[in-house]
Design a protein around this motif. Sequence first.
Motif, PDB file in Angstrom:
ATOM      1  N   GLN A 114       0.462  -0.795   0.004  1.00 44.71           N
ATOM      2  CA  GLN A 114       0.163   0.141   0.011  1.00 44.71           C
ATOM      3  C   GLN A 114       0.938   1.358  -0.151  1.00 44.71           C
ATOM      4  O   GLN A 114       0.076   2.141  -0.585  1.00 44.71           O
ATOM      5  CB  GLN A 114      -1.099   0.440   1.139  1.00 44.71           C
ATOM      6  CG  GLN A 114      -1.887  -0.975   1.382  1.00 44.71           C
ATOM      7  CD  GLN A 114      -2.987  -1.177  -0.154  1.00 44.71           C
ATOM      8  OE1 GLN A 114      -2.353  -1.241  -0.614  1.00 44.71           O
ATOM      9  NE2 GLN A 114      -4.208  -1.484   0.613  1.00 44.71           N
ATOM     10  N   HIS A 118       1.105   3.263  -2.985  1.00 46.54           N
ATOM     11  CA  HIS A 118      -0.510   5.024  -2.613  1.00 46.54           C
ATOM     12  C   HIS A 118       0.217   5.819  -1.443  1.00 46.54           C
ATOM     13  O   HIS A 118      -0.919   7.086  -1.683  1.00 46.54           O
ATOM     14  CB  HIS A 118      -1.800   4.109  -2.457  1.00 46.54           C
ATOM     15  CG  HIS A 118      -2.032   3.035  -2.684  1.00 46.54           C
ATOM     16  ND1 HIS A 118      -2.564   3.428  -3.877  1.00 46.54           N
ATOM     17  CD2 HIS A 118      -2.158   1.412  -2.478  1.00 46.54           C
ATOM     18  CE1 HIS A 118      -3.722   2.005  -4.091  1.00 46.54           C
ATOM     19  NE2 HIS A 118      -3.480   0.914  -3.495  1.00 46.54           N
ATOM     20  N   TYR A 257      -8.317  -2.639  -9.885  1.00 49.57           N
ATOM     21  CA  TYR A 257      -7.837  -1.579  -9.428  1.00 49.57           C
ATOM     22  C   TYR A 257      -6.426  -2.255  -9.956  1.00 49.57           C
ATOM     23  O   TYR A 257      -5.637  -1.840 -10.895  1.00 49.57           O
ATOM     24  CB  TYR A 257      -6.660  -1.410  -7.994  1.00 49.57           C
ATOM     25  CG  TYR A 257      -5.454  -1.042  -7.465  1.00 49.57           C
ATOM     26  CD1 TYR A 257      -5.843   0.650  -8.208  1.00 49.57           C
ATOM     27  CD2 TYR A 257      -4.564  -1.337  -7.859  1.00 49.57           C
ATOM     28  CE1 TYR A 257      -4.502   1.623  -7.948  1.00 49.57           C
ATOM     29  CE2 TYR A 257      -3.271  -1.117  -7.996  1.00 49.57           C
ATOM     30  CZ  TYR A 257      -3.682   1.030  -7.920  1.00 49.57           C
ATOM     31  OH  TYR A 257      -2.146   1.825  -7.527  1.00 49.57           O
ATOM     32  N   PRO A 267      -4.176   7.297  -9.924  1.00 48.36           N
ATOM     33  CA  PRO A 267      -4.211   7.857  -8.186  1.00 48.36           C
ATOM     34  C   PRO A 267      -5.638   7.323  -7.008  1.00 48.36           C
ATOM     35  O   PRO A 267      -6.578   7.797  -8.008  1.00 48.36           O
ATOM     36  CB  PRO A 267      -3.249   9.264  -8.290  1.00 48.36           C
ATOM     37  CG  PRO A 267      -3.745   9.746  -9.511  1.00 48.36           C
ATOM     38  CD  PRO A 267      -4.082   8.696 -10.494  1.00 48.36           C
ATOM     39  N   THR A 268      -5.214   6.700  -6.209  1.00 49.76           N
ATOM     40  CA  THR A 268      -6.541   6.135  -5.857  1.00 49.76           C
ATOM     41  C   THR A 268      -7.269   7.561  -4.874  1.00 49.76           C
ATOM     42  O   THR A 268      -6.523   8.554  -4.268  1.00 49.76           O
ATOM     43  CB  THR A 268      -6.117   5.308  -5.044  1.00 49.76           C
ATOM     44  OG1 THR A 268      -5.329   5.107  -4.054  1.00 49.76           O
ATOM     45  CG2 THR A 268      -5.484   3.955  -5.412  1.00 49.76           C
ATOM     46  N   SER A 271      -4.605   8.043  -1.865  1.00 53.20           N
ATOM     47  CA  SER A 271      -3.252   8.389  -1.952  1.00 53.20           C
ATOM     48  C   SER A 271      -3.142  10.093  -1.638  1.00 53.20           C
ATOM     49  O   SER A 271      -2.645  10.786  -1.793  1.00 53.20           O
ATOM     50  CB  SER A 271      -3.012   8.364  -3.516  1.00 53.20           C
ATOM     51  OG  SER A 271      -3.538   8.639  -4.409  1.00 53.20           O
TER      52      SER A 271
END
Length: 450
Positions: A114, A118, A257, A267-268, A271
């Motif tokens: 993660q 992110h 994803y 980008p999430t 993030s």
Amino acid sequence: MSHITGDQGKGRQGLRLPTPPGNMNYSRFLTAVSAARRPSAIRILTELQQRSPPSLISLAGGAPNPDTFPFQFATIKVKNGDSIVFDEATMKRALQYSASPGIPELLSWMKGLQKSLHNPPTLAYSPENGQMEMCVTTGSQEGLCKVFEMLVNPGDNVLLDAPTYSGTLAALLPLGCNIINVPSDQHGMIPEALGDILSRWDPADAHAPGSSVPRVLYTIPNGGNPTGASMTARRKQEVYELARKYDFLIIEDDPYYFLQFQKPWAPTFLSMDVDGRIIRTDSFSKILSSGLRIGFVTGPKPLVDRVVLHIQASTMHTSTFTQLMVSQLLQDWGQDGFLRHVDGVVQFYRSQRNAMLSSADRWLKGLAEWHAPAAGMFLWIRLHGIADTKQLIMEKALEKEVLLVPGGVFNIDSSEACPYVRAAFSLSTPQQIDEAFKRLSALIREAAQP
Ligand SMILES: Cc1ncc(COP(=O)(O)O)c(C=O)c1O
């Protein structure tokens, strides 16, 4: 947990400013059921024991003696030629109870992933101020279901962009909430439309007792199920800003994803999460195995801790065996090996998607319309001249030996007429997909009203 006062977030002139980073009042989001959960003393002892040196003599806990279990050892062949070995000691551990948040080595591997993917701003926050935390769940469905139970009361307004994943509706609808449908298109939720919906409320009322300002928004940001829609970074940023303005949480359900067809990956929400208001669900179902049932909840620690309390009281933990199996694979692969595997999976689905798109062009042009999905495994097709696909699929399609999902099942009210069908390009060969669309085209021609 941190708390904020009534004036928190107000500017000097009384203007309401977004919540300052790391200043969320998480308790205001919890349902009475979730707030009432208390840690299980036995579970805490089990976790303590598992972190202790082997010299500890424990008469605590009620774990069975694994010497009595029938399984001895296992070797699982990996397609790349490697093996995952469960020697006798590992097997005993695999067959035993384990910690509710997940086995430590899998959790720390995932936290590393993660961070690399992110880099959430919340990594550096203090635990009570929303530091990024994770737990393992039995598929992301378990995580979603528990997150909804933690946050949604009967009568609450919940924002989402339908059509959406039927498993989400199955978990949410029985909670008796009022789902507000936010308009969306092939790029997912439309921020302007969300802004219009929210303009019914004054952001200053968000913290008033009994306020009806929504406290939860749910969306599938990549390769939406069923629509195939993927949100742009700009849209995510705008939705996030609205979440700050009205102080609601965003549930980012992102099982596709890893199935994004183009790099760089978008980008999430995670993030962008300067406040600690994103709860993200990840899944290994589409890239490692759906049957092993491994998913993850990532979010602010005070909320992930509540999900773990629910796990303690229900499944206790995701199967130790499957966690160890996946964890050993990931330790062997490292992040690079994992991402190389993901690239291979993406390549497969990309070529399946392309095959479906060319068959759609060949057979459905003029009879239907669709957008090329940028991620996932679904094509969302609007049939021309058919007001509702339910009868067509349920009665006529089987006669023609072709099956798709009628779009209505993904609507909040599944009885509403819906002209869409969902076609999956995950399992069938390009030849089968082509034949299926040929059959579908005949079906549409027969059924369509001019
Ligand atoms: C959008 C979405 N969320 C969650 C899930 C649940 O996935 P799992 O529980 O297998 O991780 C699915 C499965 O298809 C899905 O499409």
